[in-house]
Scaffold this active site. Structure first.
Site, PDB file in Angstrom:
ATOM      1  CG  HIS A  84      37.619  34.365  38.184  1.00 52.63           C
ATOM      2  ND1 HIS A  84      37.427  35.380  37.149  1.00 52.63           N
ATOM      3  CD2 HIS A  84      38.461  34.369  37.546  1.00 52.63           C
ATOM      4  CE1 HIS A  84      37.810  35.799  36.352  1.00 52.63           C
ATOM      5  NE2 HIS A  84      38.648  35.236  37.149  1.00 52.63           N
ATOM      6  CG  ASP A 165      41.822  44.940  37.836  1.00 53.97           C
ATOM      7  OD1 ASP A 165      42.336  45.009  37.857  1.00 53.97           O
ATOM      8  OD2 ASP A 165      40.858  44.835  36.807  1.00 53.97           O
ATOM      9  NE  ARG A 172      48.561  44.100  33.952  1.00 53.15           N
ATOM     10  CZ  ARG A 172      47.540  42.857  34.359  1.00 53.15           C
ATOM     11  NH1 ARG A 172      46.018  43.609  35.157  1.00 53.15           N
ATOM     12  NH2 ARG A 172      47.862  41.781  34.073  1.00 53.15           N
ATOM     13  CB  SER A 187      43.995  42.573  37.741  1.00 48.78           C
ATOM     14  OG  SER A 187      42.232  42.413  36.893  1.00 48.78           O
ATOM     15  CE  LYS A 191      38.801  42.110  37.072  1.00 44.74           C
ATOM     16  NZ  LYS A 191      39.025  42.208  36.553  1.00 44.74           N
TER      17      LYS A 191
END
Ligand code: URA
Length: 428
Positions: A84, A165, A172, A187, A191
């Protein structure tokens, strides 16, 4: 004990540590619609201001995961590993990386997002390939991951993956509560953990074009994410990498696909190759695969074979010409010297203005739009020679994109000090 949203908000506002029951209740009640958006927004602001302990953060993340479905790939014949990136300009690394790591023997279940703002989304880039589809059902995802000739899949996260989320992130975004290490870490990691990967490599960007502008904040975020992954049983490591200047020589969807294919063909810009190989080595190690060097799988074409199979498995034609923008405009140097600065944020915003990105979720993107960079910091430039080529379907967007770019670079007599691309590593 009965909880109320007000009592949980007030506890966090006053600096108390939330207990497991309070966290489980508030996330579950929010998912069911019992806690209102304005109450969750107030709690998010209290978390921004007060932070979270490691125990709170673990439990909050677990509650976000429990709000939806958790995938499980433990029965696959190969170890799973994913990557990620916290998002950068010109960051197309996932495209060559996923097939490269699959070519080294791991399975790569990559659930990605679409872009918002100045950094492009991986799915937007891949969707520029004619026929390619991001939406796969879990059975198809599993069959691609199991296929010995493919082993990598990049697709959209289903609506049932950490739904709390998704709803919280939308709040947010409009309440000034994105910038919080615990909220960002939970967050992202909810995931990634829900996706069912056994190991994870994080690329935490640092610099003007990144979420985290300085090394200290990026280290704090990376540490929080590595701890969350480790506590959840996912082998996790983070690289901190520079994002003051864009990665590679293109920013824009189809332009970045073309550059990724160059890397897979054994060429491409040195920074993209360096980061792809560095992340691949980390992923292969986290997957427990020994005696395989990803640099070899890139050089001998095995990664390219996987790329072609991966694209085709998702309906794409790897040989089809990529979309091209209707208009191009070249910006030339007005003086000779050395390019001393090329700001990632300026290039990202220029590409966004040209149509490569979106202003609101759900907006379309232009596949051919973006910025091609003919020089990077440290390169010599000659007056009258091209610095950038702008690509767009919207001719009217060109003047504003040029103004944005002009503010984002300097030409001077002395070469800039060269900084490393990989700034640090967190994890075992
Ligand atoms: N990306 C996410 O998925 N969540 C955040 O909070 C920030 C970036």
């Amino acid at each position: 004990m009965t909880h109320t949203a007000v009592s949980v908000i007030a506890a966090k506002r006053d600096g108390a540590e939330l207990d497991d029951e309070q966290i489980d209740w508030v996330v579950d009640a929010f998912t069911r619609g019992e806690v209102a958006d304005e109450q969750m927004s107030a709690l998010a602001m209290a978390i921004v201001l007060r932070g979270m302990t490691r125990r709170e953060l673990d439990r909050w993340t677990a509650a976000m995961i429990a709000s939806g479905r958790r995938m499980d790939f433990t029965d696959l014949p190969r170890p799973t590993v994913d990557k990620h990136s916290t998002g950068g300009v010109g960051d197309k690394i996932t495209l060559p990386l996923a097939p490269l790591v699959a070519a080294c023997g791991a399975a790569v279940p990559q659930l990605s997002g679409r872009g918002l703002g100045h950094t492009g989304g991986t799915l937007d880039k891949l969707e520029s390939i004619p026929g390619w589809r991001a939406d796969l059902d879990p059975a198809r995802m599993r069959s691609i991951l199991t296929d010995p000739e493919i082993g990598a899949v990049i697709c959209a996260a289903g609506a049932d993956l950490a739904p709390a989320d998704k709803r919280l992130y939308a709040l947010r975004d409009v309440t000034g509560t994105v910038e919080s290490v615990p909220l960002i870490a939970s967050s992202i990691m909810s995931k990634k953990i829900a996706e069912g990967t056994g190991a994870l490599v994080l690329d935490v960007k640092v610099g003007s074009g990144a979420f985290m502008k300085n090394f200290r904040d990026a280290t704090e975020l990376a540490t929080a994410m590595v701890e969350l992954g480790t506590d959840a049983g996912v082998r996790t490591v983070a690289l901190l990498t520079a994002m003051d200047t864009p990665l590679g020589r293109t920013a824009g969807n189809a332009l970045e696909v073309a550059e990724s294919v160059e890397v897979l063909a054994g060429g491409g810009p040195p920074d993209v190759v360096e980061l792809t190989v560095a992340l691949a080595r980390e992923m292969v190690a986290q997957a427990g695969i020994r005696d395989v060097d990803p640099a070899d799988a890139l050089a001998d074409g095995r990664a390219m074979d996987r790329w072609r199979a991966m694209v085709a498995a998702q309906g794409g034609d790897p040989d089809a010409p990529l979309p091209r923008a209707r208009h191009t405009e070249t910006l030339v140097a007005q003086e000779s010297g050395v390019l001393t600065r090329l700001d990632a944020m300026a290039v990202g915003l220029a590409a966004w203005r040209l149509g490569a990105g979106r202003a609101r979720q759900g907006d379309p993107v232009q596949f051919g739009a973006g910025v091609e960079m003919h020089c990077k910091p440290g390169d010599s430039v000659t007056a009258g020679k091209p610095l950038f080529t702008l690509h767009t379907d919207s001719e009217a967007a060109i003047p504003a994109a040029i103004a944005t770019l002009r503010a984002g670079f300097d030409i001077g007599p002395v070469p800039p000090v060269a900084h490393p691309l990989i700034l640090g590593r967190i994890g075992l």
